[in-house]
Design a protein around this motif. Structure first.
Motif, PDB file in Angstrom:
ATOM      1  N   ASP A 211      -3.703  -7.783  -1.404  1.00  0.00           N
ATOM      2  CA  ASP A 211      -2.427  -8.398  -1.827  1.00  0.00           C
ATOM      3  C   ASP A 211      -1.741  -9.222  -0.747  1.00  0.00           C
ATOM      4  N   LEU A 212      -2.518  -9.850   0.123  1.00  0.00           N
ATOM      5  CA  LEU A 212      -1.914 -10.705   1.144  1.00  0.00           C
ATOM      6  C   LEU A 212      -2.670 -12.041   1.206  1.00  0.00           C
ATOM      7  N   TRP A 213      -3.043 -12.546   0.035  1.00  0.00           N
ATOM      8  CA  TRP A 213      -3.872 -13.751  -0.011  1.00  0.00           C
ATOM      9  C   TRP A 213      -3.166 -14.940   0.634  1.00  0.00           C
ATOM     10  N   HIS A 214      -1.910 -15.179   0.267  1.00  0.00           N
ATOM     11  CA  HIS A 214      -1.194 -16.352   0.760  1.00  0.00           C
ATOM     12  C   HIS A 214      -1.050 -16.302   2.276  1.00  0.00           C
ATOM     13  N   ASP A 215      -0.653 -15.144   2.825  1.00  0.00           N
ATOM     14  CA  ASP A 215      -0.530 -15.008   4.280  1.00  0.00           C
ATOM     15  C   ASP A 215      -1.885 -15.180   4.959  1.00  0.00           C
ATOM     16  N   ALA A 216      -2.946 -14.693   4.309  1.00  0.00           N
ATOM     17  CA  ALA A 216      -4.289 -14.833   4.888  1.00  0.00           C
ATOM     18  C   ALA A 216      -4.687 -16.302   4.971  1.00  0.00           C
ATOM     19  N   MET A 217      -4.351 -17.079   3.935  1.00  0.00           N
ATOM     20  CA  MET A 217      -4.701 -18.495   3.964  1.00  0.00           C
ATOM     21  C   MET A 217      -3.902 -19.249   5.034  1.00  0.00           C
ATOM     22  N   ILE A 218      -2.655 -18.853   5.265  1.00  0.00           N
ATOM     23  CA  ILE A 218      -1.872 -19.480   6.332  1.00  0.00           C
ATOM     24  C   ILE A 218      -2.496 -19.169   7.688  1.00  0.00           C
ATOM     25  N   THR A 219      -2.871 -17.905   7.896  1.00  0.00           N
ATOM     26  CA  THR A 219      -3.526 -17.531   9.154  1.00  0.00           C
ATOM     27  C   THR A 219      -4.860 -18.249   9.315  1.00  0.00           C
ATOM     28  N   LEU A 220      -5.640 -18.341   8.226  1.00  0.00           N
ATOM     29  CA  LEU A 220      -6.915 -19.062   8.276  1.00  0.00           C
ATOM     30  C   LEU A 220      -6.685 -20.521   8.624  1.00  0.00           C
ATOM     31  N   ASN A 221      -5.660 -21.105   8.073  1.00  0.00           N
ATOM     32  CA  ASN A 221      -5.358 -22.507   8.361  1.00  0.00           C
ATOM     33  C   ASN A 221      -5.047 -22.707   9.841  1.00  0.00           C
ATOM     34  N   MET A 222      -4.189 -21.857  10.409  1.00  0.00           N
ATOM     35  CA  MET A 222      -3.870 -21.978  11.835  1.00  0.00           C
ATOM     36  C   MET A 222      -5.117 -21.792  12.693  1.00  0.00           C
ATOM     37  N   THR A 223      -5.963 -20.867  12.290  1.00  0.00           N
ATOM     38  CA  THR A 223      -7.189 -20.607  13.054  1.00  0.00           C
ATOM     39  C   THR A 223      -8.129 -21.807  13.022  1.00  0.00           C
ATOM     40  N   LEU A 224      -8.304 -22.411  11.856  1.00  0.00           N
ATOM     41  CA  LEU A 224      -9.219 -23.547  11.734  1.00  0.00           C
ATOM     42  C   LEU A 224      -8.703 -24.770  12.493  1.00  0.00           C
ATOM     43  N   VAL A 225      -7.403 -25.061  12.371  1.00  0.00           N
ATOM     44  CA  VAL A 225      -6.844 -26.208  13.088  1.00  0.00           C
ATOM     45  C   VAL A 225      -6.992 -26.015  14.592  1.00  0.00           C
ATOM     46  N   ALA A 226      -6.664 -24.817  15.077  1.00  0.00           N
ATOM     47  CA  ALA A 226      -6.785 -24.555  16.513  1.00  0.00           C
ATOM     48  C   ALA A 226      -8.234 -24.637  16.970  1.00  0.00           C
ATOM     49  N   THR A 227      -9.169 -24.167  16.146  1.00  0.00           N
ATOM     50  CA  THR A 227     -10.585 -24.206  16.532  1.00  0.00           C
ATOM     51  C   THR A 227     -11.087 -25.637  16.626  1.00  0.00           C
ATOM     52  N   VAL A 228     -10.644 -26.491  15.704  1.00  0.00           N
ATOM     53  CA  VAL A 228     -11.028 -27.906  15.779  1.00  0.00           C
ATOM     54  C   VAL A 228     -10.568 -28.506  17.111  1.00  0.00           C
ATOM     55  N   LEU A 229      -9.333 -28.215  17.501  1.00  0.00           N
ATOM     56  CA  LEU A 229      -8.819 -28.742  18.768  1.00  0.00           C
ATOM     57  C   LEU A 229      -9.555 -28.127  19.959  1.00  0.00           C
ATOM     58  N   VAL A 230      -9.900 -26.847  19.851  1.00  0.00           N
ATOM     59  CA  VAL A 230     -10.686 -26.202  20.921  1.00  0.00           C
ATOM     60  C   VAL A 230     -12.023 -26.898  21.090  1.00  0.00           C
ATOM     61  N   MET A 231     -12.695 -27.196  19.982  1.00  0.00           N
ATOM     62  CA  MET A 231     -14.007 -27.820  20.073  1.00  0.00           C
ATOM     63  C   MET A 231     -13.920 -29.257  20.575  1.00  0.00           C
ATOM     64  N   VAL A 232     -12.823 -29.947  20.285  1.00  0.00           N
ATOM     65  CA  VAL A 232     -12.639 -31.281  20.869  1.00  0.00           C
ATOM     66  C   VAL A 232     -12.582 -31.165  22.391  1.00  0.00           C
ATOM     67  N   LEU A 233     -11.782 -30.221  22.885  1.00  0.00           N
ATOM     68  CA  LEU A 233     -11.706 -30.000  24.334  1.00  0.00           C
ATOM     69  C   LEU A 233     -13.063 -29.568  24.884  1.00  0.00           C
ATOM     70  N   ALA A 234     -13.753 -28.691  24.152  1.00  0.00           N
ATOM     71  CA  ALA A 234     -15.042 -28.185  24.633  1.00  0.00           C
ATOM     72  C   ALA A 234     -16.071 -29.302  24.738  1.00  0.00           C
ATOM     73  N   LEU A 235     -16.101 -30.201  23.758  1.00  0.00           N
ATOM     74  CA  LEU A 235     -17.056 -31.297  23.800  1.00  0.00           C
ATOM     75  C   LEU A 235     -16.744 -32.261  24.946  1.00  0.00           C
ATOM     76  N   VAL A 236     -15.464 -32.594  25.100  1.00  0.00           N
ATOM     77  CA  VAL A 236     -15.098 -33.553  26.149  1.00  0.00           C
ATOM     78  C   VAL A 236     -15.385 -32.978  27.535  1.00  0.00           C
ATOM     79  N   PHE A 237     -14.834 -31.818  27.810  1.00  0.00           N
ATOM     80  CA  PHE A 237     -14.968 -31.259  29.158  1.00  0.00           C
ATOM     81  C   PHE A 237     -16.340 -30.634  29.380  1.00  0.00           C
TER      82      PHE A 237
END
Length: 682
Positions: free
Chosen positions: A468-494
């Motif tokens: 019963d926490l689907w909406h909160d889970a999707m918000i957390t998943l969204n933050m995780t995915l956005v942050a991971t994309v930015l992490v991988m940009v840094l990882a590829l560059v550096f």
């Protein structure tokens, strides 16, 4: 096993190789799925999202709370609770005894049994014995900083919790490491449990621990022990398993027994790897012992938590800095101990007479210091004079100046990321009907990870829906995915930059190593100072926390590409960009996927902790469950949901790695040894 074939370099303008075409083809159905998702979302967004208003709870959450109340009411008669109570009492007694020895007054004596001078001398002597005089000086300086900055008792409390947990981890973990290192079936049974424990974010350990062990020192030790066990078991077991089979067979031919083979061959030859596992376990224990402040665990985590709760960066900075000092001290000491053990095993280690003299002289000086600290009050209780308040005040003033001067720039960055990325992706994930997001995520898992990833995703998503926490889970998943994309940009560059330029590697790697010793809790302090409490703060802290591990994985993967292949490509006239994109990155794709896997899990752990600084969603639900007894069930449901998210992301990325590995050549061995979560590998 035959070596992997070396792919031919791609000439400029030539079509991509077959394995790259296969990889590209996966993005075509993924793009179709995303497009269909967006179209359906356009007509259905905001409906059936299963969002709960504010701090609302469901019947399931209340039933979980009632389950807790029933267990607590039957604590005196329930056999399980009686057993955990006995363990809690024993651990509490051990912590209190050590506190009486070195921290708290032992009535009727007005001072500890061993005062500050004796503690500093004893710790310094241990550093000398296990490592070198340089480490001894580092230990002495670290311990003195605890008192000079005004946190002597809190620092020793944190070391006590960490020390007890590490000792128990060694007692429990080494036999299990031997078991999985010498028995293939045992390894197959134990490994899934280790995967599960390492997938679970640190915050989530605390809720069930509080139920069975209460709050205070015992809960701190148990949660720290459970979190710190997997790195030692996995890494030490790996070291024992990797001992040369030829060496083992040669010694077996001499008629040795199982125990002789273990203690005379396998363990000595795996000594260095075992100490590396001890290093990782020690840093993991320090990380979790800091977070144990949430369950009233003693130590430096308490003043850090107090500073974060009132958004006072200066108050949180000093104890946070001391946690970093402690982490560096423990990391360097265990690493130096590993190096020294290796030298001694090879017959090195310097002049034994000089070292024997240092150890004897240091031992005598330590005994004298302990005697003096037991005799004179001034050498027992650390002087009340402290510069910690002045440092905290200076930091607060500096933060005020920085935010006043550059507040517009930081707000612009925060608004840009929030409006252009966070809000847009959150609208798709969290505002879609739950069934639409369910089907779309399952379809994407099938595309990237195959049937195995699909099954794991469906099971995890069904569990998320059930709690019963689907909406909160999707918000957390969204933050995780956005942050991971930015992490991988840094990882590829550096990462690519480090792999292609040795000077950059030499300059950045020590910074990355230092960054990986810092417990995640501490990362919130400077980011909170820059951006204030918000979702973006949690995401930024997650990026900073996850980037070092991802950058190093990418750098090592690109650096491992065969120089012969690179030279062959250069001979065809490839440009630098073509060399990177057509040869190095495709051949290092195994490391890239592993970096993505670790980045996702690191970011998820930090996003959950970010519930303290305004991240909301599941992190806030867990914190709320700690704070309000009537919301315990919702906090537990949020914790389980976080675990399900972590398992889902882990299984998708690992399955994607296996699919990519089957497509063609690339690094293979990296997938056999997973990196621990929490304090990353150094």
């Amino acid at each position: 096993m035959s070596p992997s074939p070396t792919p031919k370099p791609v000439e400029p303008g030539a079509p991509p190789p077959a394995e790259e075409q296969t990889s590209i083809s996966r993005w075509i159905p993924a793009a179709v799925i995303l497009a269909a998702w967006v179209v359906v979302w356009y007509f259905t967004n905001g409906t059936q999202t299963l969002a709960l208003p504010g701090t609302s709870r469901t019947d399931l959450h209340d039933r979980l709370t009632e389950f807790q109340n029933e267990l607590l009411a039957g604590r005196a008669t329930n056999p399980v609770m009686q057993f955990t109570n006995a363990i809690a009492d024993a651990l509490r007694s051990a912590v209190e005894w050590l506190q009486r020895m070195v921290v708290l007054p032992n009535f009727p004596r007005p001072v500890p049994e061993i005062g500050w001078l004796g503690v500093v001398a004893l710790a310094t002597y241990v550093g000398l014995v296990v490592a070198s005089w340089r480490i001894a000086l580092l230990v002495a300086a670290s311990f003195l900083s605890f008192g000079v900055l005004g946190y002597w008792e809190d620092s020793l409390d944190l070391l006590i919790i960490t020390g007890i947990s590490v000792v128990l981890a060694v007692v429990i973990g080494l036999p299990l490491a031997v078991l999985i290192g010498t028995n293939r079936r045992a390894n197959q049974v134990v490994t899934p449990f280790l995967d599960f424990m390492q997938t679970m974010p640190t915050f989530v350990y605390l809720l069930p621990i509080v139920l069975f062990f209460g709050i205070g020192p015992s809960a701190a030790v148990v949660s720290t022990l459970i979190y710190a066990l997997p790195p030692l078991i996995r890494i030490a077991g790996f070291g024992i398993r990797e001992v040369s089979a030829t060496t083992v067979e040669a010694t077996d031919s001499a008629g040795q027994t199982y125990w002789q083979r273990l203690f005379k061959v396998q363990v000595p030859m795996a000594r260095k790897t075992i100490i590396v596992g001890l290093n990782q376990t020690t840093l993991a224990a320090l990380s979790m012992a800091t977070l144990a402040a949430f369950v009233n665990g003693p130590g430096l985590g308490k003043p850090v938590l107090a500073g974060l709760r009132i958004n006072d960066v200066g108050t949180a900075f000093v104890p946070g800095a001391l946690i970093v000092v402690m982490a560096v001290m423990l990391d360097r000491a265990t690493t130096a101990a590993s190096e020294r053990a290796e030298k001694v095993a090879r017959g090195g280690g310097g002049d034994p007479r000089v070292r024997r003299g240092l150890i004897i002289g240091g031992g005598v000086a330590t005994l004298v210091a302990i005697y003096l600290s037991r005799t004179y009050v001034g050498l027992a209780e650390f002087p009340a004079y402290s510069i910690g308040d002045r440092v905290a005040s200076a930091v607060s003033d500096g933060v005020d100046w920085f935010t006043g001067t550059f507040g517009g720039a930081t707000e612009w960055i925060k608004d840009l990321i929030t409006n252009q990325f966070l809000n847009r992706t959150q609208a798709l994930l969290a505002d879609s009907p739950w069934w639409l997001a369910f089907v779309a995520l399952a379809a994407l898992a099938l595309v990237f990870g195959g049937v195995r990833a699909l099954v794991s995703t469906v099971v995890c998503l069904a569990g998320i829906w059930y709690f019963d926490l689907w909406h909160d889970a999707m918000i957390t998943l969204n933050m995780t995915l956005v942050a991971t994309v930015l992490v991988m940009v840094l990882a590829l560059v550096f990462g690519v930059w480090m792999a292609r330029d040795r000077r950059v590697d030499l300059g950045l790697r020590p910074l990355l190593d230092a960054g990986q010793t810092i417990p995640p809790f501490v990362y919130l302090i400077p980011v909170l100072a820059l951006f204030g409490p918000s979702r973006f703060t949690a995401i930024t802290a997650g990026i900073v926390y996850a980037a070092p591990a991802a950058i190093k994985l990418v750098a090592d993967g690109v650096k491992g590409v065969s120089p012969t292949t690179i030279e062959a490509g250069r001979s065809t006239g490839q440009t630098t960009w073509q060399e990177i994109t057509k040869v190095q990155l495709p051949m290092a794709r195994g490391s890239l996927v592993l970096a993505t896997n670790q980045g996702l899990l690191y970011v998820l752990a930090m996003t959950v902790i970010g519930g303290l600084v305004g991240a909301g969603a599941l992190g806030y639900d867990v914190v709320y469950g700690f704070a309000r007894s009537e919301a315990w069930g919702k906090g537990l449901a949020a914790g389980i949901t976080i675990v399900l998210l972590g398992v889902m992301l882990d299984r998708i990325t690992r399955a994607a790695a296996d699919v990519r590995r089957d497509d063609g050549p690339g690094p293979r061995r990296a997938f056999h040894l997973r990196l621990p979560i929490g304090p990353p590998n150094n």
